[in-house]
Design a protein around this motif. Structure first.
Motif, PDB file in Angstrom:
ATOM      1  N   GLY A 112      52.880 -20.557  21.453  1.00 15.73           N
ATOM      2  CA  GLY A 112      51.866 -20.106  22.217  1.00 15.73           C
ATOM      3  C   GLY A 112      52.165 -18.967  23.327  1.00 15.73           C
ATOM      4  O   GLY A 112      53.254 -18.337  22.903  1.00 15.73           O
ATOM      5  N   PRO A 113      51.484 -18.444  24.227  1.00 15.47           N
ATOM      6  CA  PRO A 113      51.511 -17.278  24.735  1.00 15.47           C
ATOM      7  C   PRO A 113      53.034 -17.243  25.672  1.00 15.47           C
ATOM      8  O   PRO A 113      53.579 -16.297  25.545  1.00 15.47           O
ATOM      9  N   GLU A 114      53.149 -18.158  26.546  1.00 14.65           N
ATOM     10  CA  GLU A 114      54.214 -18.407  27.202  1.00 14.65           C
ATOM     11  C   GLU A 114      55.909 -18.210  26.024  1.00 14.65           C
ATOM     12  O   GLU A 114      56.760 -17.420  26.481  1.00 14.65           O
ATOM     13  N   ALA A 115      55.780 -18.996  25.256  1.00 17.99           N
ATOM     14  CA  ALA A 115      57.105 -18.967  24.203  1.00 17.99           C
ATOM     15  C   ALA A 115      57.092 -17.209  23.637  1.00 17.99           C
ATOM     16  O   ALA A 115      58.181 -16.999  23.447  1.00 17.99           O
ATOM     17  N   ALA A 116      55.968 -16.946  23.128  1.00 16.62           N
ATOM     18  CA  ALA A 116      56.058 -15.552  22.492  1.00 16.62           C
ATOM     19  C   ALA A 116      56.507 -14.387  23.495  1.00 16.62           C
ATOM     20  O   ALA A 116      57.329 -13.628  23.299  1.00 16.62           O
ATOM     21  N   TYR A 117      56.028 -14.716  24.937  1.00 16.93           N
ATOM     22  CA  TYR A 117      56.341 -13.724  25.938  1.00 16.93           C
ATOM     23  C   TYR A 117      58.073 -13.933  26.335  1.00 16.93           C
ATOM     24  O   TYR A 117      58.583 -12.898  26.184  1.00 16.93           O
ATOM     25  N   THR A 118      58.445 -15.087  26.348  1.00 13.60           N
ATOM     26  CA  THR A 118      60.038 -15.525  26.540  1.00 13.60           C
ATOM     27  C   THR A 118      60.705 -14.873  25.193  1.00 13.60           C
ATOM     28  O   THR A 118      61.661 -14.310  25.602  1.00 13.60           O
ATOM     29  N   ARG A 119      60.363 -15.189  24.297  1.00 12.86           N
ATOM     30  CA  ARG A 119      60.831 -14.717  22.760  1.00 12.86           C
ATOM     31  C   ARG A 119      61.105 -13.176  22.750  1.00 12.86           C
ATOM     32  O   ARG A 119      62.011 -12.668  22.724  1.00 12.86           O
ATOM     33  N   ALA A 120      59.954 -12.517  23.146  1.00 16.37           N
ATOM     34  CA  ALA A 120      59.993 -11.223  23.205  1.00 16.37           C
ATOM     35  C   ALA A 120      61.056 -10.579  24.447  1.00 16.37           C
ATOM     36  O   ALA A 120      61.818  -9.564  24.097  1.00 16.37           O
ATOM     37  N   MET A 121      60.937 -11.054  25.660  1.00 19.91           N
ATOM     38  CA  MET A 121      61.913 -10.769  26.470  1.00 19.91           C
ATOM     39  C   MET A 121      63.289 -11.042  25.898  1.00 19.91           C
ATOM     40  O   MET A 121      64.192 -10.191  26.579  1.00 19.91           O
ATOM     41  N   LEU A 122      63.394 -12.136  25.704  1.00 16.03           N
ATOM     42  CA  LEU A 122      64.898 -12.576  25.058  1.00 16.03           C
ATOM     43  C   LEU A 122      65.448 -11.338  24.166  1.00 16.03           C
ATOM     44  O   LEU A 122      66.539 -11.000  24.371  1.00 16.03           O
ATOM     45  N   LEU A 123      64.512 -11.093  23.103  1.00 13.19           N
ATOM     46  CA  LEU A 123      64.851 -10.322  22.179  1.00 13.19           C
ATOM     47  C   LEU A 123      65.321  -8.606  22.602  1.00 13.19           C
ATOM     48  O   LEU A 123      65.990  -8.096  22.194  1.00 13.19           O
ATOM     49  N   GLU A 124      64.521  -8.189  23.333  1.00 10.48           N
ATOM     50  CA  GLU A 124      64.565  -6.897  24.252  1.00 10.48           C
ATOM     51  C   GLU A 124      66.045  -6.988  24.934  1.00 10.48           C
ATOM     52  O   GLU A 124      66.719  -5.888  24.781  1.00 10.48           O
ATOM     53  N   GLU A 125      66.201  -7.976  25.593  1.00 12.89           N
ATOM     54  CA  GLU A 125      67.485  -8.149  26.509  1.00 12.89           C
ATOM     55  C   GLU A 125      68.672  -8.293  25.508  1.00 12.89           C
ATOM     56  O   GLU A 125      69.719  -7.546  25.613  1.00 12.89           O
ATOM     57  N   LEU A 126      68.440  -8.946  24.538  1.00 11.46           N
ATOM     58  CA  LEU A 126      69.455  -9.260  23.266  1.00 11.46           C
ATOM     59  C   LEU A 126      69.574  -7.600  22.736  1.00 11.46           C
ATOM     60  O   LEU A 126      70.910  -7.224  22.539  1.00 11.46           O
ATOM     61  N   GLN A 127      68.635  -6.835  22.424  1.00 10.96           N
ATOM     62  CA  GLN A 127      68.877  -5.607  22.106  1.00 10.96           C
ATOM     63  C   GLN A 127      69.801  -4.517  22.790  1.00 10.96           C
ATOM     64  O   GLN A 127      70.584  -3.982  22.528  1.00 10.96           O
ATOM     65  N   ARG A 128      69.503  -4.634  24.204  1.00 14.20           N
ATOM     66  CA  ARG A 128      70.213  -4.064  25.078  1.00 14.20           C
ATOM     67  C   ARG A 128      71.624  -4.198  25.273  1.00 14.20           C
ATOM     68  O   ARG A 128      72.594  -3.664  25.335  1.00 14.20           O
ATOM     69  N   ALA A 129      71.982  -5.619  25.077  1.00 11.74           N
ATOM     70  CA  ALA A 129      73.195  -6.337  25.247  1.00 11.74           C
ATOM     71  C   ALA A 129      73.965  -5.816  23.849  1.00 11.74           C
ATOM     72  O   ALA A 129      74.967  -5.329  23.744  1.00 11.74           O
ATOM     73  N   LEU A 130      73.253  -5.678  22.799  1.00 12.97           N
ATOM     74  CA  LEU A 130      73.881  -5.405  21.550  1.00 12.97           C
ATOM     75  C   LEU A 130      74.365  -3.963  21.619  1.00 12.97           C
ATOM     76  O   LEU A 130      75.375  -3.566  20.944  1.00 12.97           O
ATOM     77  N   GLU A 131      73.550  -3.047  22.111  1.00 14.72           N
ATOM     78  CA  GLU A 131      74.008  -1.597  22.404  1.00 14.72           C
ATOM     79  C   GLU A 131      75.241  -1.303  23.085  1.00 14.72           C
ATOM     80  O   GLU A 131      76.073  -0.640  22.962  1.00 14.72           O
ATOM     81  N   ASP A 132      75.639  -2.355  24.052  1.00 11.56           N
ATOM     82  CA  ASP A 132      76.715  -2.167  24.778  1.00 11.56           C
ATOM     83  C   ASP A 132      77.905  -2.896  24.143  1.00 11.56           C
ATOM     84  O   ASP A 132      79.222  -2.652  24.724  1.00 11.56           O
ATOM     85  N   LEU A 133      77.756  -3.402  22.890  1.00  9.96           N
ATOM     86  CA  LEU A 133      78.868  -3.900  22.405  1.00  9.96           C
ATOM     87  C   LEU A 133      79.779  -2.932  21.608  1.00  9.96           C
ATOM     88  O   LEU A 133      79.145  -1.867  21.283  1.00  9.96           O
ATOM     89  N   PRO A 134      81.213  -3.134  21.442  1.00  9.69           N
ATOM     90  CA  PRO A 134      81.691  -2.187  20.460  1.00  9.69           C
ATOM     91  C   PRO A 134      81.343  -1.920  19.167  1.00  9.69           C
ATOM     92  O   PRO A 134      80.795  -3.021  18.694  1.00  9.69           O
ATOM     93  N   ALA A 135      81.059  -1.106  18.402  1.00 12.66           N
ATOM     94  CA  ALA A 135      80.605  -0.817  17.262  1.00 12.66           C
ATOM     95  C   ALA A 135      81.003  -1.949  16.011  1.00 12.66           C
ATOM     96  O   ALA A 135      80.201  -2.449  15.453  1.00 12.66           O
ATOM     97  N   ASN A 136      82.570  -2.052  16.076  1.00 10.37           N
ATOM     98  CA  ASN A 136      82.694  -3.106  14.981  1.00 10.37           C
ATOM     99  C   ASN A 136      82.254  -4.606  15.304  1.00 10.37           C
ATOM    100  O   ASN A 136      81.831  -5.166  14.438  1.00 10.37           O
ATOM    101  N   GLN A 137      81.987  -4.865  16.516  1.00 11.11           N
ATOM    102  CA  GLN A 137      81.713  -6.064  16.982  1.00 11.11           C
ATOM    103  C   GLN A 137      79.997  -6.356  16.614  1.00 11.11           C
ATOM    104  O   GLN A 137      79.747  -7.440  16.079  1.00 11.11           O
ATOM    105  N   ARG A 138      79.349  -5.093  17.103  1.00  9.23           N
ATOM    106  CA  ARG A 138      78.060  -5.106  17.045  1.00  9.23           C
ATOM    107  C   ARG A 138      77.709  -5.433  15.258  1.00  9.23           C
ATOM    108  O   ARG A 138      76.743  -6.124  14.801  1.00  9.23           O
TER     109      ARG A 138
END
Length: 186
Positions: A112-138
């Motif tokens: 549903g829309p709420e789950a899709a929104y939550t999923r998109a928000m989590l994936l965006e934040e995950l992307q930002r967090a992944l960018e902050d990881l050291p390259a070898n860990q990422r």
């Protein structure tokens, strides 16, 4: 030659150092340890060890640096103690065990829309967090979690040992958990 420091003077020095460093040290530990009880335990351990070491004949020259070094060591010790599964056991089961897959932890895109929104928000934040990881860990995290590459395959491709790859992923997961905890709590 100076007179030896009395126990009363030592107690005053210890108290002054604890009062001066407590807040900074607490913040340092809390940023690295998610559980407040564990953070409290580590802080108490550090101050206990400081008190014991301060009473030794060789004085602690730079108390602040000493406290932070001991805190860092206690944090590492705490993480090591929490590892209940040997790395070799984890390596043998990591490729078959789908219980910890990232896509299973996110809300379903069909929910549903709420789950899709939550999923998109989590994936965006995950992307930002992944960018902050050291390259070898990422790289290890993305290869295993997102691309489905086994640790064995990664080891063969890169020449890096499975244990090193597992450790890199573990550090990535710990960082990501801490970073995404606030979102998860919401």
């Amino acid at each position: 030659m100076t007179a030896p420091i009395t126990t009363s003077e030592q107690d005053q020095d210890i108290t002054a150092t604890v009062l001066r460093e407590r807040s900074r040290l607490w913040n340092f530990i809390r940023r690295r340890v998610a559980d407040q009880t564990d953070a409290d335990d580590i802080l108490q351990d550090v101050f206990y060890e400081f008190t014991q070491a301060y009473r030794l004949p060789d004085p602690i020259e730079q108390a602040s640096a000493w406290l932070f070094r001991v805190a860092r060591n206690r944090i590492i010790d705490r993480f090591r103690k929490k590892k209940e599964v040997a790395l070799e056991d984890l390596a043998s089961s990591a490729d078959e065990d789908d219980d910890y897959r990232l896509d299973l932890m996110l809300p379903s895109p069909d929910g549903g829309p709420e789950a899709a929104y939550t999923r998109a928000m989590l994936l965006e934040e995950l992307q930002r967090a992944l960018e902050d990881l050291p390259a070898n860990q990422r790289e290890v995290f993305i290869a295993h979690e997102l691309d489905g590459v086994s640790f064995k395959e990664m080891a063969e491709q890169t020449g890096v040992s499975i244990n090193t790859l597992l450790a890199r992923k573990r550090y990535a997961v710990l960082f990501l958990r801490q970073r995404l905890q606030a979102l998860y709590d919401e």
